[in-house]
Design a protein around this motif. Structure first.
Motif, PDB file in Angstrom:
ATOM      1  N   GLN A   1       0.825  -1.192   0.000  1.00 19.00           N
ATOM      2  CA  GLN A   1       0.000   0.000   0.000  1.00 19.00           C
ATOM      3  C   GLN A   1       0.867   1.253   0.000  1.00 19.00           C
ATOM      4  OE1 GLN A   1      -3.100   2.024   3.087  1.00 19.00           O
ATOM      5  NE2 GLN A   1      -3.498  -0.098   2.604  1.00 19.00           N
ATOM      6  N   PHE A   2       0.912   1.915  -1.156  1.00 19.46           N
ATOM      7  CA  PHE A   2       1.539   3.226  -1.265  1.00 19.46           C
ATOM      8  C   PHE A   2       0.468   4.193  -1.753  1.00 19.46           C
ATOM      9  CE2 PHE A   2       3.649   6.592  -3.732  1.00 19.46           C
ATOM     10  CZ  PHE A   2       4.492   7.104  -2.757  1.00 19.46           C
ATOM     11  N   ASN A   3       0.021   5.087  -0.869  1.00 27.08           N
ATOM     12  CA  ASN A   3      -1.000   6.070  -1.204  1.00 27.08           C
ATOM     13  C   ASN A   3      -0.334   7.405  -1.509  1.00 27.08           C
ATOM     14  OD1 ASN A   3      -3.216   4.290  -0.667  1.00 27.08           O
ATOM     15  ND2 ASN A   3      -2.885   4.621   1.516  1.00 27.08           N
ATOM     16  N   PHE A   4      -0.862   8.105  -2.499  1.00 23.40           N
ATOM     17  CA  PHE A   4      -0.279   9.403  -2.857  1.00 23.40           C
ATOM     18  C   PHE A   4      -1.369  10.369  -3.309  1.00 23.40           C
ATOM     19  CE2 PHE A   4      -0.377   6.873  -6.706  1.00 23.40           C
ATOM     20  CZ  PHE A   4      -0.795   7.758  -7.683  1.00 23.40           C
TER      21      PHE A   4
ATOM     22  N   ASP B   1      14.497  26.192 -10.001  1.00 21.46           N
ATOM     23  CA  ASP B   1      13.775  24.995  -9.574  1.00 21.46           C
ATOM     24  C   ASP B   1      14.123  24.704  -8.109  1.00 21.46           C
ATOM     25  OD1 ASP B   1      12.670  22.472  -9.194  1.00 21.46           O
ATOM     26  OD2 ASP B   1      13.212  21.769 -11.194  1.00 21.46           O
ATOM     27  N   LEU B   2      13.148  24.895  -7.209  1.00 26.30           N
ATOM     28  CA  LEU B   2      13.339  24.669  -5.773  1.00 26.30           C
ATOM     29  C   LEU B   2      12.548  23.441  -5.340  1.00 26.30           C
ATOM     30  CD1 LEU B   2      12.890  28.368  -4.547  1.00 26.30           C
ATOM     31  CD2 LEU B   2      15.005  27.223  -5.272  1.00 26.30           C
ATOM     32  N   ARG B   3      13.183  22.536  -4.579  1.00 28.31           N
ATOM     33  CA  ARG B   3      12.527  21.303  -4.139  1.00 28.31           C
ATOM     34  C   ARG B   3      12.828  21.041  -2.663  1.00 28.31           C
ATOM     35  NH1 ARG B   3      14.038  17.301  -9.313  1.00 28.31           N
ATOM     36  NH2 ARG B   3      13.420  18.804 -10.924  1.00 28.31           N
ATOM     37  N   TYR B   4      11.810  20.565  -1.941  1.00 25.79           N
ATOM     38  CA  TYR B   4      11.986  20.222  -0.525  1.00 25.79           C
ATOM     39  C   TYR B   4      11.193  18.958  -0.215  1.00 25.79           C
ATOM     40  CZ  TYR B   4      11.614  20.392   4.572  1.00 25.79           C
ATOM     41  OH  TYR B   4      11.656  20.072   5.906  1.00 25.79           O
ATOM     42  N   PHE B   5      11.856  17.981   0.410  1.00 25.42           N
ATOM     43  CA  PHE B   5      11.223  16.739   0.843  1.00 25.42           C
ATOM     44  C   PHE B   5      11.337  16.600   2.358  1.00 25.42           C
ATOM     45  CE2 PHE B   5      12.305  15.699  -3.544  1.00 25.42           C
ATOM     46  CZ  PHE B   5      11.228  14.940  -3.982  1.00 25.42           C
TER      47      PHE B   5
ATOM     48  N   PHE C   1       6.277  16.702  -0.201  1.00 23.45           N
ATOM     49  CA  PHE C   1       7.115  17.394  -1.173  1.00 23.45           C
ATOM     50  C   PHE C   1       6.527  18.766  -1.483  1.00 23.45           C
ATOM     51  CE2 PHE C   1       7.611  18.734  -5.596  1.00 23.45           C
ATOM     52  CZ  PHE C   1       8.984  18.871  -5.676  1.00 23.45           C
ATOM     53  N   PHE C   2       7.388  19.786  -1.488  1.00 21.50           N
ATOM     54  CA  PHE C   2       7.017  21.134  -1.887  1.00 21.50           C
ATOM     55  C   PHE C   2       7.955  21.557  -3.018  1.00 21.50           C
ATOM     56  CE2 PHE C   2       6.066  20.595   2.565  1.00 21.50           C
ATOM     57  CZ  PHE C   2       4.804  21.164   2.722  1.00 21.50           C
ATOM     58  N   GLY C   3       7.391  22.102  -4.094  1.00 21.31           N
ATOM     59  CA  GLY C   3       8.223  22.517  -5.206  1.00 21.31           C
ATOM     60  C   GLY C   3       7.768  23.826  -5.825  1.00 21.31           C
ATOM     61  N   LEU C   4       8.725  24.633  -6.281  1.00 19.19           N
ATOM     62  CA  LEU C   4       8.460  25.871  -7.003  1.00 19.19           C
ATOM     63  C   LEU C   4       9.369  25.915  -8.230  1.00 19.19           C
ATOM     64  CD1 LEU C   4       8.200  28.672  -4.273  1.00 19.19           C
ATOM     65  CD2 LEU C   4       6.357  27.872  -5.776  1.00 19.19           C
ATOM     66  N   VAL C   5       8.773  26.178  -9.384  1.00 17.88           N
ATOM     67  CA  VAL C   5       9.549  26.302 -10.623  1.00 17.88           C
ATOM     68  C   VAL C   5       9.178  27.625 -11.280  1.00 17.88           C
ATOM     69  CG1 VAL C   5      10.123  25.309 -12.854  1.00 17.88           C
ATOM     70  CG2 VAL C   5       9.545  23.803 -10.930  1.00 17.88           C
ATOM     71  N   HIS C   6      10.162  28.481 -11.474  1.00 19.09           N
ATOM     72  CA  HIS C   6       9.916  29.796 -12.074  1.00 19.09           C
ATOM     73  C   HIS C   6      10.830  29.993 -13.273  1.00 19.09           C
ATOM     74  CE1 HIS C   6      10.443  34.214 -12.568  1.00 19.09           C
ATOM     75  NE2 HIS C   6       9.132  34.194 -12.385  1.00 19.09           N
TER      76      HIS C   6
ATOM     77  N   TYR D   1       2.974  17.448  -2.954  1.00 16.96           N
ATOM     78  CA  TYR D   1       2.623  16.028  -3.037  1.00 16.96           C
ATOM     79  C   TYR D   1       2.865  15.354  -1.692  1.00 16.96           C
ATOM     80  CZ  TYR D   1       1.828  15.932  -8.050  1.00 16.96           C
ATOM     81  OH  TYR D   1       1.289  16.139  -9.295  1.00 16.96           O
ATOM     82  N   TYR D   2       2.041  14.329  -1.452  1.00 16.67           N
ATOM     83  CA  TYR D   2       2.161  13.540  -0.227  1.00 16.67           C
ATOM     84  C   TYR D   2       2.170  12.066  -0.629  1.00 16.67           C
ATOM     85  CZ  TYR D   2       0.886  11.196   4.146  1.00 16.67           C
ATOM     86  OH  TYR D   2       0.857  10.363   5.239  1.00 16.67           O
TER      87      TYR D   2
END
Length: 435
Positions: free
Chosen positions: A198-201, A247-251, A229-234, A217-218
């Motif tokens: 079980q992998f829920n997303f 491109d900023l990414r955080y997990f 996950f939090f992401g920003l792309v400009h 995303y979760y």
């Protein structure tokens, strides 16, 4: 009811519908045959583990059929994915199961292997439900496609675009099949030896403006971890052929269920702060891509916290399944290393060039260098590693061979936390539209 049975039910339902519905189902269908010839060579120059060198060569066939939808408020359809690999070379001692070619009980590569995936689909307005074989490309789950045949997953996924500028994704994954395997397995985190089913997303991509994309995303793998996950792309455009992409990414990844309690078989491999195999990680990265004409320059930095290694789905620890091979939604997930060890800080840079400006359309090349330090392992800390990757791609633009693609990947890595490696991948690909 199994995934394939459910998909077959969708198909039979579509056949039983009206003539007009069948016409839409068939008329809008598309089928392509993908051909890929792939040579893989990985030389681990140090260490006692066997083998020190892996060398494999195989031919792959990928038949991809996507039906249209029946007419009406609820549109029904079915997709089919047929995968076949044929071994050309890779004798005993030079092939490792799940690297690319599966091995039999005698430790020799099989002569051929394959699998069939069926996917039923229902479309309502701008929302689509798919259940069956999936190849997700999401921040919390990425199907690996770095060898001859792709890794596939089984489960259900909903994609909705009912709101303007927003795409919602959600679903559940229950099984996986490795890139070099025909065996369906459950799910696990890296080093985990017990299966979860079980992998829920869930998550969303919000196009805030033409230049800005925001993502959240979760993902939750039962008895292993929860991840946000939090992401920003400009993208800042200076002119028609000049831009700067940020491109900023955080997990944020935390242990869950049996991994939290340290249950045997659910602990991850590698360093953990308390030595208990418990997942506890924060990883962030920033990448800046400057493009001007045919040139592209990337500079970036990634930081992994020291509670544990960065973690996402990885079935490689499941005994005897040949399920190894995973991809991560990180700039540092490269040919030989992923730069995701506890405490690791990585600086990276890349230069890419499109040779169209020199009169050679279809030819592209890039060079990337990554250097990581402050690595923590079970045997030491403040370790370092680096990797240099080179890629060259060419697609024939005209003539009898139009559309034929050739590619070469070369990687070299030196690490105080793993074996040094030299790797080459050479491939030739072509796609034929059947209808």
């Amino acid at each position: 009811m199994t995934v394939n049975n459910i998909a077959a039910t969708f198909l039979l339902g579509g056949i039983a519908l009206s003539t007009q519905a069948q016409a839409d189902f068939l008329r809008d269908g598309k089928a392509t045959l993908g051909l890929k010839n792939f040579y893989f060579n990985n030389d681990s120059r140090e260490g006692a583990a066997k083998p020190s060198k892996t060398e494999e060569w195989a031919q792959g066939f990928m038949l991809d059929y996507k039906s249209g939808y029946t007419d009406g408020v609820f549109g029904f359809g079915v997709d089919a994915l047929g995968l076949l690999g044929v071994t050309l070379d890779g004798g005993k001692g030079r092939s490792v199961g799940s690297t690319m070619i599966p091995v039999g009980s005698d430790d020799r590569p099989v002569s051929q292997w394959g699998r069939l995936g069926l996917t039923g689909k229902v479309k309502v307005s701008r929302t689509e439900l798919r259940y069956g074989t999936l190849l997700p490309r999401l921040p919390v789950l990425v199907a690996n496609d770095g060898r001859l045949l792709p890794q596939t997953f089984e489960g259900g996924q909903v994609v909705s675009r009912e709101l303007a500028n927003v795409t919602f994704n959600g679903g559940r994954i229950e099984h996986a099949t490795g890139r070099g395997s025909t065996d369906r397995t459950g799910l696990a985190a890296v080093g985990g030896q017990r299966e979860s089913n079980q992998f829920n997303f869930a998550g969303a991509d919000w196009r805030v403006s033409r230049d800005l994309l925001a993502q959240y995303y979760y993902g939750h793998l039962e008895d292993y971890y929860s991840q946000q996950f939090f992401g920003l792309v400009h993208t800042l455009e200076f002119s028609n052929d000049q831009s700067l992409k940020t491109d900023l990414r955080y997990f944020r990844t935390e242990s869950s269920g049996k991994n939290s309690s340290g249950a045997a078989g659910y602990r991850i491999s590698g360093y953990t702060k308390e030595g208990d195999g418990e997942i506890d990680n924060r990883t962030w990265s920033a990448a800046f891509i400057y493009s001007i004409g045919s040139h592209g320059v990337t500079a970036g930095y990634q930081s992994v916290s020291d509670g544990s290694n960065f973690t996402q789905l990885n079935q490689g620890g499941l005994e005897g399944k040949g399920a190894g091979g995973a991809s991560l939604y990180l700039y540092t997930d490269r040919l030989t290393q992923s730069f995701t060890r506890a405490g690791e800080r990585t600086a990276f840079g890349q230069y890419a060039y499109d040779f169209t400006a020199l009169g050679v359309p279809g030819l592209k090349a890039s060079m990337m260098y990554l250097r990581g330090d402050n690595i923590k392992t079970v045997s030491g800390d403040r370790l370092k590693e680096w990797e240099r990757d080179f890629s060259l791609d060419y697609v024939v633009q005209s003539g009898a061979l139009k559309g034929v693609g050739l590619g070469w990947r070369n990687g070299k890595s030196h690490s105080q936390a793993a074996r040094n490696q030299d790797q080459n991948r050479v491939f030739l690909s072509y796609s034929i539209a059947l209808f």
